[in-house]
Every structure is written in C-alpha cells, then in structure tokens.
Design an enzyme around this catalytic site. Structure first.
Site, PDB file in Angstrom:
ATOM      1  N   SER A  36      -5.532  -3.422  12.302  1.00 58.51           N
ATOM      2  CA  SER A  36      -4.998  -4.103  11.209  1.00 58.51           C
ATOM      3  C   SER A  36      -3.867  -5.125  11.036  1.00 58.51           C
ATOM      4  CB  SER A  36      -4.843  -3.203  10.125  1.00 58.51           C
ATOM      5  OG  SER A  36      -4.517  -3.588   8.644  1.00 58.51           O
ATOM      6  N   LYS A  37      -3.882  -6.212  10.186  1.00 56.30           N
ATOM      7  CA  LYS A  37      -2.707  -7.043   9.854  1.00 56.30           C
ATOM      8  C   LYS A  37      -1.644  -6.256   9.345  1.00 56.30           C
ATOM      9  CE  LYS A  37      -5.311 -11.248   9.403  1.00 56.30           C
ATOM     10  NZ  LYS A  37      -5.879 -12.440   8.369  1.00 56.30           N
ATOM     11  N   ARG A  38      -1.745  -4.905   8.865  1.00 62.68           N
ATOM     12  CA  ARG A  38      -0.872  -4.356   8.326  1.00 62.68           C
ATOM     13  C   ARG A  38      -0.231  -3.371   9.364  1.00 62.68           C
ATOM     14  NH1 ARG A  38      -5.076  -4.071   4.538  1.00 62.68           N
ATOM     15  NH2 ARG A  38      -5.785  -2.191   5.280  1.00 62.68           N
ATOM     16  N   SER A  39      -0.635  -3.636  10.338  1.00 63.85           N
ATOM     17  CA  SER A  39       0.090  -2.631  11.453  1.00 63.85           C
ATOM     18  C   SER A  39       1.384  -3.055  12.039  1.00 63.85           C
ATOM     19  CB  SER A  39      -0.851  -2.723  12.746  1.00 63.85           C
ATOM     20  OG  SER A  39      -0.818  -3.827  13.295  1.00 63.85           O
ATOM     21  N   SER A  99       0.137  -7.069  14.676  1.00 68.41           N
ATOM     22  CA  SER A  99      -0.918  -7.378  14.873  1.00 68.41           C
ATOM     23  C   SER A  99      -1.185  -8.941  15.413  1.00 68.41           C
ATOM     24  CB  SER A  99      -2.037  -7.253  13.667  1.00 68.41           C
ATOM     25  OG  SER A  99      -1.607  -8.129  12.661  1.00 68.41           O
TER      26      SER A  99
END
Length: 484
Positions: free
Chosen positions: A255-258, A261
């Site tokens: 995820s881009k929220r990781s 990423s």
C-alpha cells in the site's frame, strides 16, 4: 527484429515500487538484447494529474540510471512522447473514429443516471461491476448525428462480442482464455475528449513500434480487450510480459500508506538508489546463479524475463536493509564519508575526527540513520549499570575490571603517544606481563570509555579518537563508579 520496450507512467505522484519495477524490467529487457527503451508520459487522466509529478518521473529515472533512448526530451521520430500533446494532434480521435467506421466501436450518449441503473455483477473475488448493455449500439445513424449536432455529451465505446472466447498468450502466465461475456464495452474516448489509458496505450504502443509490453499483472484481465483492438486495426500484437503482484510482509498488496512504497520514500529513509534498483530487480525475478548483489550493468547482462516468477513477490524490509548495508560496506570510503557527514555532524558535537568516526561505522551500519545510536557515547558516556563489566567470555567482572583500570591508568597517564598502534602495543605488553588475554584487558577500558555493550571500534581506537585528556577523565569516572 529490434526489441523496443516502453515505460509509460502517469504523473500522479511519487513513483511506486511496482511502477519502478515495470520501468526497470522494461529497461533490462531492451538493453539485454541491445534494443531501445522509450519513456512516454501518459497524462490524459486529468483528474489524477499532480503538479510536478512529471519532474519526479524524470528525477527518479535519472537517479536509478534508467537512461531512455527516446522520450519527451529525446525525439526518436515517433513523438510526441507526452499523451496530452498527442491528444492535441488529434491522434486518438482519429483512430477511435476508424473503429466506429469498422463497427468495432460506437458512440454512447447514456447519462450517469442510466449507467447507475444497470445491473451489477459480482466476480470471483467478490468485487461488483457493471457491464454496459450496448444500449447505444442500436442507435441509427440519424439519431447519432442528431445527438452530435445538439452537442450531447458522449463517450466512444469498444464493441466487444458477447459470445465466444478471446484468448491471448503471456510470456509469464502462459495461454489465457476469457469468456467474451465478461468483456465490457470499455470506454475508448471519455466525455472530455481525452482517451482512456486502455485505448491510448494500444494506439501509442503500435505507432511507436513497441514489441514487448511490460506491466503489472493487474492488467491481465484487460489484455483480451487490448487484443481485440489490435485485431480490429489489423495490427501485430506485441509480446506481453505481466509482472507478479508485490505484497508486504503480511502478504497484502503493498500500500501507498506503508511508508516505503515509493522510490522517494525509500531514499528519504536512507536507502541508496543503487540498492533500491538491485532490490526491486529481485522482486519476482532471480538470475540463474542466484547472485543477489548486482550492479545495473550486471542486471542488464543477466536479465532473462523468462525467469520472472508468477508468484507474488514479498517486499522484505529486512532484506532491503541487509542489501543496503552491503552497498555501504563496499562503498569508496571518501564517498561514504561525504554521504555520512550530515548525519555525523548532527550526532557528534565533540571535537573529534569525524572522518575517523565514519571509518569506524562504515562496516557496521545498514542505514545512515543507524549512526546516531552507535556513536552517542562520543559526546557523553550514557548512564550504565556496572554489570556491563561482567563478560563471561573475557572472564572479567566488576571487581577484576576495577583492579585492571587502576593498574593501566598510570600507564595511560605516562604515555603521550595516543595513536592506535602505540596504545595497542602498550596494553598488550601489560597483558603479556600479567598473562592476561587481550580481551581481558580491553573490555573494561572499552566499557569505561563508552558505557555501551557494543561500540563501532575497539578500546585503543576509542582512546585515540577521544584523546588523552578525555580518555583519562572517563577511566577515572569509571573507577569511581566501580568503587561506589
């Protein structure tokens, strides 16, 4: 046939690791065969367009060493290489109308209300979607012209069959067949006049002579519709290479929220560009000899896309850290010092030789951010428990350490040569005289100087770094601590 690959990113933000892998694989495939690598900017999704994102693409490509042969600033004769400029040239509408003339596409004037009323279908993964019911395919030429003359909003849809099967071959996933009943009449030209990604990339890939299309496996389901476009135009279908999904360590889609990423996320965390490139290359592929540390040139020489794996690739942060450490350990010391200097200046305020500190930590860190905790004792000895002087392997404890520090203190006070070699010779001679092993002598001194169980250098290197005055002060403080 000369291989031509392309990377066609949308300028919607930072470059996701998956997109970087697509760019890297496309680059490696072309360069391994002496082919051409093209950069094309797909900026027709105006709703998701992000200012300065195009510059991020150029900056990332340069940082990763992915030099393209043709692109927005390198005309190869099949430009423009930015889709909005190709849109201005009328390329996409021209080809969409050609499909209409062939009966392979049609105008659709349905409004949002009608589209929302269409029945939903649920796929095997539980996702719901609608398949357009071809309502506008039945409009007469007169009705179509009337709507166009009145300026009624429209899209242009692909006319896909409802019966039969469409098949295609992918180099990684093999032969795939899709029931035509599952193929929606996807939109080719949107109501704003811009092409969809699905349509523009087919037209552009053909006009630019792309022979091998590299992309993520999320596009597998769209490939039959792409093939029908190629066939409708009478164009040769390129070789498809779909890359496996990249997951996090919990096997969920990265995820881009990781927080890690994108390429820029990783660089900001201290990972070297060459590390990221090396690591990303191994997300779904491995060389025949299973070598892991590889330069870009070595990747070009070794890359065989037939060895790309179908299984999801796990983004392993532990492995990435290890790999970055390997690059740091092998780095030219001068370059390492220059790169570490900002961190060293923040971490160490004392008047010590920072180049020497850099040399001490280079072989011991995985990220520059590891440095502060490793060298925090240089400015001041942290609070520590005297149990630290007890070391089973060195066969020492608090009482023995106290006795040893008291005996070596006069020796250290008497010498003015605080070079590492001289100090080591002095202390080793003392140890030999008393039949002490070197570790037995050095452990208490190192503990007194650092107050830490682990340091980036041995006792005599720390004595040299801290200098005579500060070293003697710390040893005296240690004696007081052990005496209390």
């Amino acid at each position: 046939m000369k291989i031509r690959t392309r990377y066609a990113p949308s300028p919607t933000g930072r470059m996701h690791v998956g997109n970087l892998r697509t760019a890297l694989y496309a680059y490696l495939i072309s360069k391994h065969e002496g082919g051409d690598f093209i950069l094309r900017i797909e900026d027709t999704d105006r709703e998701r367009y992000v200012d300065e994102a195009e510059e991020i693409i150029y900056r990332t490509m340069e940082a990763c060493g992915l030099e393209y042969d043709e692109g927005p600033d390198k005309d190869g004769g099949v430009g423009p290489y930015v889709q909005s400029k190709r849109q201005e040239a009328g390329i996409y509408m021209k080809y969409a109308k050609e499909l209409i003339d062939k009966g392979e596409a049609y105008y659709c004037f349905c409004d949002e209300e009608r589209l929302a009323s269409l029945a939903c279908t649920t796929d095997d993964e539980g996702k719901t979607y609608t398949i357009y019911d071809k309502h506008c395919l039945g409009l007469s030429p007169q009705e179509i012209q009337k709507n166009l003359d009145e300026g009624k909003p429209f899209v242009i849809r692909q006319n896909n069959p409802r019966e039969g099967v469409t098949s295609f071959d992918d180099e990684i996933y093999g032969h795939i067949e899709v029931d035509n009943s599952e193929l929606d009449d996807m939109i080719l030209i949107k109501s704003d006049g811009y092409p969809t990604y699905n349509f523009a990339n087919v037209v552009d890939d053909h006009l630019m002579g792309i022979t091998h299309v590299v992309r993520g496996n999320e596009y597998l389901s769209s490939s039959p519709k792409y093939n029908r476009l190629y066939e409708a135009f009478g164009w040769e279908i390129p070789t498809y290479i779909h890359c496996p999904l990249i997951t996090d360590e919990e096997h969920k889609k990265l995820s881009k929220r990781s927080g890690h990423s994108s390429f820029e996320d990783l660089v900001e965390q201290g990972f070297l560009p060459e590390t990221v490139v090396n690591f990303v290359a191994l997300l779904g592929w491995s060389p025949a000899d299973n070598k892991e540390i590889m330069s870009l040139d070595e990747l070009v020489a070794s890359f065989d896309y037939h060895h790309i794996n179908k299984s999801p690739a796990v983004f392993d942060m532990t492995k990435l850290r290890w790999m970055n450490g390997e690059y740091l350990h092998a780095m030219d010391p001068d370059r390492f010092y220059e790169m570490a200097l900002p961190t060293l200046k923040e971490a160490v305020r004392s008047d010590v030789d920072l180049r020497r500190v850099a040399a001490m930590v280079q072989s011991r860190i995985e990220l520059f951010s590891d440095i502060p905790e490793m060298v925090d004792f240089i400015d001041e000895v942290p609070e520590y428990d005297i149990s630290l002087y007890t070391h089973k392997k060195m066969k020492t404890d608090g009482e023995k350490s106290l006795a040893l520090l008291k005996e070596v203190l006069p020796l250290l006070e008497a010498t003015d040569d605080y070079s590492n070699d001289a100090l080591f010779s002095l202390l080793k001679s003392y140890g030999d005289e008393h039949e002490f092993k070197v570790g037995y002598v050095m452990w208490p001194i190192r503990t007194a100087l650092s107050g830490k169980p682990m340091t980036p250098a041995g006792a005599t290197e720390l004595l040299e770094l801290l200098g005579k005055e500060e070293s003697l002060r710390r040893i005296n403080e240690a004696i007081k601590k052990l005496t209390a």
